[in-house]
Design a protein around this motif. Sequence first.
Motif, PDB file in Angstrom:
ATOM      1  N   HIS A 139       0.817  -7.469  -5.724  1.00 15.29           N
ATOM      2  CA  HIS A 139      -0.220  -7.936  -6.648  1.00 15.29           C
ATOM      3  C   HIS A 139       0.303  -9.033  -7.568  1.00 15.29           C
ATOM      4  O   HIS A 139      -0.441  -9.965  -7.910  1.00 15.29           O
ATOM      5  CB  HIS A 139      -0.793  -6.756  -7.437  1.00 15.29           C
ATOM      6  N   TRP A 142       0.358 -12.388  -5.585  1.00 14.66           N
ATOM      7  CA  TRP A 142      -0.937 -13.039  -5.426  1.00 14.66           C
ATOM      8  C   TRP A 142      -1.614 -13.371  -6.744  1.00 14.66           C
ATOM      9  O   TRP A 142      -2.713 -13.917  -6.762  1.00 14.66           O
ATOM     10  CB  TRP A 142      -1.864 -12.170  -4.567  1.00 14.66           C
ATOM     11  N   SER A 143      -0.973 -13.062  -7.863  1.00 14.77           N
ATOM     12  CA  SER A 143      -1.603 -13.306  -9.160  1.00 14.77           C
ATOM     13  C   SER A 143      -1.559 -14.773  -9.556  1.00 14.77           C
ATOM     14  O   SER A 143      -2.378 -15.244 -10.349  1.00 14.77           O
ATOM     15  CB  SER A 143      -0.931 -12.474 -10.254  1.00 14.77           C
ATOM     16  N   ASN A 254      -8.773   0.186 -12.805  1.00 17.37           N
ATOM     17  CA  ASN A 254      -9.331  -0.392 -11.582  1.00 17.37           C
ATOM     18  C   ASN A 254      -8.301  -0.608 -10.475  1.00 17.37           C
ATOM     19  O   ASN A 254      -8.631  -1.192  -9.439  1.00 17.37           O
ATOM     20  CB  ASN A 254      -9.994  -1.733 -11.906  1.00 17.37           C
ATOM     21  N   TRP A 255      -7.086  -0.148 -10.679  1.00 16.42           N
ATOM     22  CA  TRP A 255      -6.056  -0.378  -9.678  1.00 16.42           C
ATOM     23  C   TRP A 255      -6.158   0.602  -8.520  1.00 16.42           C
ATOM     24  O   TRP A 255      -6.352   1.797  -8.714  1.00 16.42           O
ATOM     25  CB  TRP A 255      -4.664  -0.281 -10.304  1.00 16.42           C
ATOM     26  N   ARG A 256      -6.046   0.064  -7.305  1.00 17.87           N
ATOM     27  CA  ARG A 256      -6.023   0.854  -6.081  1.00 17.87           C
ATOM     28  C   ARG A 256      -4.917   0.293  -5.188  1.00 17.87           C
ATOM     29  O   ARG A 256      -4.580  -0.879  -5.273  1.00 17.87           O
ATOM     30  CB  ARG A 256      -7.365   0.775  -5.343  1.00 17.87           C
ATOM     31  N   SER A 258      -4.559  -1.219  -2.521  1.00 17.88           N
ATOM     32  CA  SER A 258      -5.283  -2.028  -1.548  1.00 17.88           C
ATOM     33  C   SER A 258      -5.071  -3.484  -1.916  1.00 17.88           C
ATOM     34  O   SER A 258      -4.452  -3.799  -2.934  1.00 17.88           O
ATOM     35  CB  SER A 258      -6.773  -1.692  -1.561  1.00 17.88           C
ATOM     36  N   THR A 259      -5.606  -4.380  -1.121  1.00 13.96           N
ATOM     37  CA  THR A 259      -5.440  -5.800  -1.392  1.00 13.96           C
ATOM     38  C   THR A 259      -6.337  -6.285  -2.523  1.00 13.96           C
ATOM     39  O   THR A 259      -6.217  -7.428  -2.968  1.00 13.96           O
ATOM     40  CB  THR A 259      -5.745  -6.624  -0.128  1.00 13.96           C
ATOM     41  N   THR A 260      -7.235  -5.418  -3.013  1.00 15.42           N
ATOM     42  CA  THR A 260      -8.110  -5.781  -4.133  1.00 15.42           C
ATOM     43  C   THR A 260      -7.380  -5.538  -5.444  1.00 15.42           C
ATOM     44  O   THR A 260      -7.015  -4.403  -5.751  1.00 15.42           O
ATOM     45  CB  THR A 260      -9.405  -4.954  -4.114  1.00 15.42           C
ATOM     46  N   PRO A 261      -7.146  -6.590  -6.233  1.00 15.61           N
ATOM     47  CA  PRO A 261      -6.397  -6.420  -7.487  1.00 15.61           C
ATOM     48  C   PRO A 261      -7.246  -5.796  -8.588  1.00 15.61           C
ATOM     49  O   PRO A 261      -8.477  -5.856  -8.546  1.00 15.61           O
ATOM     50  CB  PRO A 261      -6.004  -7.854  -7.855  1.00 15.61           C
ATOM     51  N   GLY A 262      -6.572  -5.213  -9.564  1.00 15.48           N
ATOM     52  CA  GLY A 262      -7.273  -4.603 -10.692  1.00 15.48           C
ATOM     53  C   GLY A 262      -7.072  -5.348 -11.991  1.00 15.48           C
ATOM     54  O   GLY A 262      -7.288  -4.792 -13.075  1.00 15.48           O
TER      55      GLY A 262
END
Length: 277
Positions: A139, A142-143, A254-256, A258-262
């Motif tokens: 994460h 990719w930030s 919101n963190w999981r 997965s590739t979806t950031p929180g």
Amino acid sequence: MFKHKFTFRQFLATSLLCTLLISCQKEDLNQDDINHGEETLSKDAKATLDYLVEKGYSREDLKADFKDEAFVHGDYVIPFSLKSNMDKNPPEKGSIQEKNQWYYIGNGVYYSNSRDIKYYIESSVPSNLINPIIWAAYHWYWSSSNISIGRTFNRYEADIIIGTWYNPNEVAWARAALPDGRGNVGSWMRINTAKNHGNNASTMALYIHEFGHNLGFLHSDQYDGGQIPGTNGVSYHQRNNCGSVMKSSVYTCNWRMSTTPGWTYDDRTAIRWAYGY
């Protein structure tokens, strides 16, 4: 040879919504190598201590750890050599480094040194924690286009060494070194294996928080870390558990895994301020 650094200091506040609550403020360190006596500090350490106090830290909250040559402040440490390194490595006048460097305590990380960060996981780290570490680094990678962070299996080429310690009496679940003032990221992260870390999103969020310290970000809900321009400020983060992953107590939010950031709005604002997108 150190490349140009890029400072900044604090960062996001915490996003761990679930069961994991970690207080990074006061703790019983209970270690033989920690000492409050200023009379044993080196000249460089005393200069850094005076600098930190000038910036708002309390002397009582800065514990000298002579083994790591750093001042312990909750879940992060500040190298004894910070002030002397900063004095020896000033930014170019008029540069973006000068604009952001020395902000509050000013642990500067230069752009050039944030683009190829390598971390190494020591054998003492339990196998179930490796996945959350890898996701945490993912994460950060990719930030921002100005942050490149990846794993290495060669300890000698690592910028960040990830290890462990065991102390059930400490509040801290993990601890990380801040940048040293020369443009390098903080050199280590350690996980307190006396705590019940799991292979889950809460653990990942904690390690995102600790990597944030390695990158120079401080606690968003404390005087030394919640002042990044454009963010909602200290009082906001004190009231909102999910305002930032850099809050001193970390929540899953919101963190999981997965590739979806929180990342929250303030997280992204802090990253943009420090590294850009």
